[in-house]
Design a protein around this motif. Structure first.
Motif, PDB file in Angstrom:
ATOM      1  N   ARG A  10     -14.557  43.050  55.913  1.00 24.68           N
ATOM      2  CA  ARG A  10     -15.978  43.020  55.558  1.00 24.68           C
ATOM      3  C   ARG A  10     -16.681  44.325  55.929  1.00 24.68           C
ATOM      4  N   ILE A  11     -16.045  45.096  56.793  1.00 25.53           N
ATOM      5  CA  ILE A  11     -16.591  46.402  57.169  1.00 25.53           C
ATOM      6  C   ILE A  11     -16.032  47.402  56.174  1.00 25.53           C
TER       7      ILE A  11
ATOM      8  N   TRP B  23     -19.070  42.015  62.786  1.00 25.62           N
ATOM      9  CA  TRP B  23     -17.803  41.617  62.171  1.00 25.62           C
ATOM     10  C   TRP B  23     -16.616  41.883  63.082  1.00 25.62           C
TER      11      TRP B  23
ATOM     12  N   PHE C  35     -16.836  38.990  65.547  1.00 24.31           N
ATOM     13  CA  PHE C  35     -16.459  37.756  64.854  1.00 24.31           C
ATOM     14  C   PHE C  35     -14.952  37.698  64.630  1.00 24.31           C
ATOM     15  N   ALA C  36     -14.342  38.828  64.287  1.00 20.56           N
ATOM     16  CA  ALA C  36     -12.892  38.879  64.087  1.00 20.56           C
ATOM     17  C   ALA C  36     -12.153  38.631  65.400  1.00 20.56           C
TER      18      ALA C  36
ATOM     19  N   TRP D 298     -24.111  45.678  62.046  1.00 17.46           N
ATOM     20  CA  TRP D 298     -23.268  45.000  61.052  1.00 17.46           C
ATOM     21  C   TRP D 298     -21.796  45.146  61.419  1.00 17.46           C
ATOM     22  N   THR D 299     -21.384  46.355  61.740  1.00 14.98           N
ATOM     23  CA  THR D 299     -20.004  46.618  62.118  1.00 14.98           C
ATOM     24  C   THR D 299     -19.629  45.849  63.383  1.00 14.98           C
TER      25      THR D 299
ATOM     26  N   LYS E 125     -11.387  39.382  58.677  1.00 13.25           N
ATOM     27  CA  LYS E 125     -12.845  39.585  58.820  1.00 13.25           C
ATOM     28  C   LYS E 125     -13.187  41.071  58.915  1.00 13.25           C
TER      29      LYS E 125
END
Length: 147
Positions: A108-109, A93, A96-97, A89-90, A105
């Motif tokens: 989100r973490i 993001w 993606f950032a 998950w980390t 973004k």
């Protein structure tokens, strides 16, 4: 790319490299000396209080996973997979950032999500101890097997 994004990406890469190297060294150690039936060391909490600690089974879970037994790994220590999901998950993001060049973004973490890991580990230790003594179900076999 901003300095914050570069710094985040750099530390993520460094931590992943360290984790990869340590897991490869551990796999080498396991393949040379141990199997999934044996583990390194004894748990002092289990030996003293006759209950599972939140980390009991983690070494066996890692050993089972690295030797190609993911279901056995899940039985030994399901929190292992939760940790892997949190890492993925980390990473998602952060990547993606970096791709979108949007630092928002990274928000989100949320750091609070990482408290989930110790909470689940403690609850699982309690559940596993109760199941071992009340029902006799002990996948690790450390509480129900006489030493």
């Amino acid at each position: 790319m901003s300095d914050t994004l570069k710094k985040t990406l750099k530390w993520t890469a460094v931590l992943h490299a360290i984790g990869f190297i340590l897991s490869e060294l551990y796999l080498l150690l396991v393949s040379l000396t141990f199997s999934t039936e044996h583990y390194i060391g004894d748990c002092r909490i289990r030996e003293t209080f006759f209950v599972y600690c939140p980390g009991c089974g983690a070494t066996r879970a890692l050993t089972a996973f690295l030797t190609g037994h993911p279901l056995l790994s899940l039985l030994y220590y399901p929190t292992f997979f939760l940790a892997a999901l949190l890492i993925l998950w980390t990473d998602f993001w952060i990547l993606f950032a970096c791709i979108t060049r949007d630092e928002t973004k990274l928000k989100r973490i949320h750091p609070k999500i990482f408290w989930l890991l110790p909470v689940v580990a403690v609850l699982y230790a309690i559940l596993r101890t109760v199941l071992a003594y009340m029902v006799g179900f002990d996948p690790l076999g450390d509480l129900t097997t006489p030493h």
